[in-house]
Design a protein around this motif. Structure first.
Motif, short mmCIF file in Angstrom:
data_model
loop_
_atom_site.label_atom_id
_atom_site.label_comp_id
_atom_site.label_asym_id
_atom_site.label_seq_id
_atom_site.Cartn_x
_atom_site.Cartn_y
_atom_site.Cartn_z
N GLN A 123 0.83 -1.19 0.00
CA GLN A 123 0.00 0.00 0.00
C GLN A 123 0.87 1.25 0.00
OE1 GLN A 123 -2.70 0.24 3.26
NE2 GLN A 123 -3.78 2.03 2.46
N LEU A 124 0.62 2.15 -0.94
CA LEU A 124 1.35 3.40 -1.00
C LEU A 124 0.76 4.39 0.01
CD1 LEU A 124 1.65 3.89 -4.87
CD2 LEU A 124 3.47 3.25 -3.30
N PRO A 125 1.49 5.45 0.32
CA PRO A 125 0.92 6.50 1.18
C PRO A 125 -0.37 7.03 0.56
CG PRO A 125 3.28 6.81 0.91
CD PRO A 125 2.89 5.73 -0.04
N GLY A 126 -1.22 7.66 1.37
CA GLY A 126 -2.48 8.19 0.88
C GLY A 126 -2.30 9.35 -0.07
N GLU A 127 -3.41 9.73 -0.74
CA GLU A 127 -3.37 10.80 -1.72
C GLU A 127 -2.89 12.12 -1.11
OE1 GLU A 127 -7.17 11.15 -3.52
OE2 GLU A 127 -7.06 9.22 -4.56
N VAL A 128 -3.36 12.41 0.11
CA VAL A 128 -2.98 13.67 0.75
C VAL A 128 -1.48 13.72 0.99
CG1 VAL A 128 -3.23 15.09 2.82
CG2 VAL A 128 -5.25 14.01 1.80
N GLU A 129 -0.94 12.60 1.52
CA GLU A 129 0.49 12.55 1.81
C GLU A 129 1.33 12.66 0.53
OE1 GLU A 129 3.70 9.52 3.97
OE2 GLU A 129 1.53 9.31 4.32
N LEU A 130 0.90 11.97 -0.54
CA LEU A 130 1.63 12.04 -1.81
C LEU A 130 1.52 13.43 -2.41
CD1 LEU A 130 0.69 8.59 -3.41
CD2 LEU A 130 2.94 9.30 -2.57
N ALA A 131 0.36 14.07 -2.27
CA ALA A 131 0.19 15.41 -2.80
C ALA A 131 1.14 16.39 -2.11
CB ALA A 131 -1.26 15.87 -2.64
N LYS A 132 1.31 16.23 -0.79
CA LYS A 132 2.24 17.09 -0.06
C LYS A 132 3.68 16.80 -0.46
CE LYS A 132 -0.59 17.73 4.11
NZ LYS A 132 -0.70 17.46 5.57
N ARG A 133 3.99 15.51 -0.62
CA ARG A 133 5.37 15.14 -0.97
C ARG A 133 5.79 15.74 -2.31
NH1 ARG A 133 7.45 8.96 -2.42
NH2 ARG A 133 9.33 9.62 -3.53
N PHE A 134 4.90 15.70 -3.30
CA PHE A 134 5.25 16.16 -4.64
C PHE A 134 4.76 17.58 -4.93
CE2 PHE A 134 5.32 11.49 -5.08
CZ PHE A 134 6.57 11.32 -5.65
N SER A 135 4.09 18.20 -3.93
CA SER A 135 3.60 19.58 -4.08
C SER A 135 2.66 19.72 -5.28
CB SER A 135 4.77 20.57 -4.20
OG SER A 135 5.59 20.52 -3.06
N VAL A 136 1.69 18.83 -5.35
CA VAL A 136 0.71 18.84 -6.44
C VAL A 136 -0.68 18.64 -5.85
CG1 VAL A 136 2.34 17.98 -8.17
CG2 VAL A 136 0.96 16.36 -6.82
N SER A 137 -1.70 18.71 -6.70
CA SER A 137 -3.07 18.49 -6.25
C SER A 137 -3.36 17.00 -6.14
CB SER A 137 -4.05 19.13 -7.24
OG SER A 137 -4.04 18.41 -8.46
N ARG A 138 -4.44 16.68 -5.43
CA ARG A 138 -4.85 15.28 -5.31
C ARG A 138 -5.27 14.72 -6.66
NH1 ARG A 138 -8.78 14.41 -0.27
NH2 ARG A 138 -8.53 12.26 -0.98
#
Length: 235
Positions: free
Chosen positions: A29-44
């Motif tokens: 399981q990858l990190p959630g959408e919110v966490e990935l959005a913060k990591r890459f500085s993009v929208s969900r």
């Protein structure tokens, strides 16, 4: 190597490298959408598009925080990558026989979903185990896009509805699913080699893309000796 310019493609490429290198275990399981959005500085929405690319490549199978999942002999199947692939992941060999691929009007479905055109591509297939036992009838209705209207003549992409939808730019993102039991009618019983009136599980799943375009209405009859539905809630 071609330049990767789109944000979601760059994110997908980065995550794919981590998966292929073993940094992230394939299937984990990858990190959630919110966490990935913060990591890459993009929208969900950009993250969802990146995850759709990874799913298309067979690297991940994304799941929502709550939902329903089909089980085969107690093992979860992720229909996002297609049941043939999902069953094969558990070492279950099956084969599909195509019963019909046709362009047909379905005004009832168009009315329920608010589709502009009543025309859909109807795909009906019979699934059998290696010993020949029929375990399901799987029927799909997908949009009759210009790129799909010749599907009755050319057939499915690598025998896969999911791959065919991806080629047409339809990446499944979210769905609604219903389950009930009902008896087989005479035609269904004949295909499955069961007595008419035998009770089977009847599933209905309507799927949309991330931007809420209709992608597929899937209608299945599943042998309850093998299939069940599991509901999960929360994380």
């Amino acid at each position: 190597m071609p330049e990767i310019s789109l944000k979601h493609e760059r994110i997908a490429a980065s995550l794919a490298r981590e998966i292929r290198s073993g940094l992230v275990r394939r299937g984990a399981q990858l990190p959630g959408e919110v966490e990935l959005a913060k990591r890459f500085s993009v929208s969900r929405n950009t993250v969802r598009s990146a995850l759709a690319v990874l799913a298309e490549q067979g690297l991940i199978a994304t799941r929502t925080g709550k939902g329903s999942f089909v089980l085969f002999d107690g093992r979860p199947l992720d229909g996002r990558l297609g049941w043939t692939h999902a069953l094969a992941e558990h070492g279950v060999e099956t084969r599909l026989r195509t019963v019909k691929i046709a362009l047909e009007p379905d005004p009832d479905l168009a009315g329920r979903l608010g589709l502009e055109s009543p025309d859909v591509i109807v795909i009906e297939r019979l699934r059998q185990l290696a010993d020949g036992e029929a375990i399901s009838i799987e029927r799909s209705r997908i949009p009759a896009l210009s790129s799909l209207r010749d599907l009755p003549e050319r057939g499915l992409e690598n025998g896969s509805i999911t791959a065919t939808l991806h080629r047409a730019g339809l990446h499944l993102d979210h769905c609604e699913q219903r389950l009930r039991g009902r008896p087989l009618d005479a035609t269904e019983a004949g295909l499955l080699g069961r007595p008419e009136g035998t009770w089977f599980l009847h599933t209905e799943r309507t799927s949309w893309t991330a931007d809420d375009r209709f992608a597929e209405y899937a209608d299945g009859l599943l042998d309850p000796q093998h299939f069940e539905l599991s509901l999960t809630y929360g994380r």
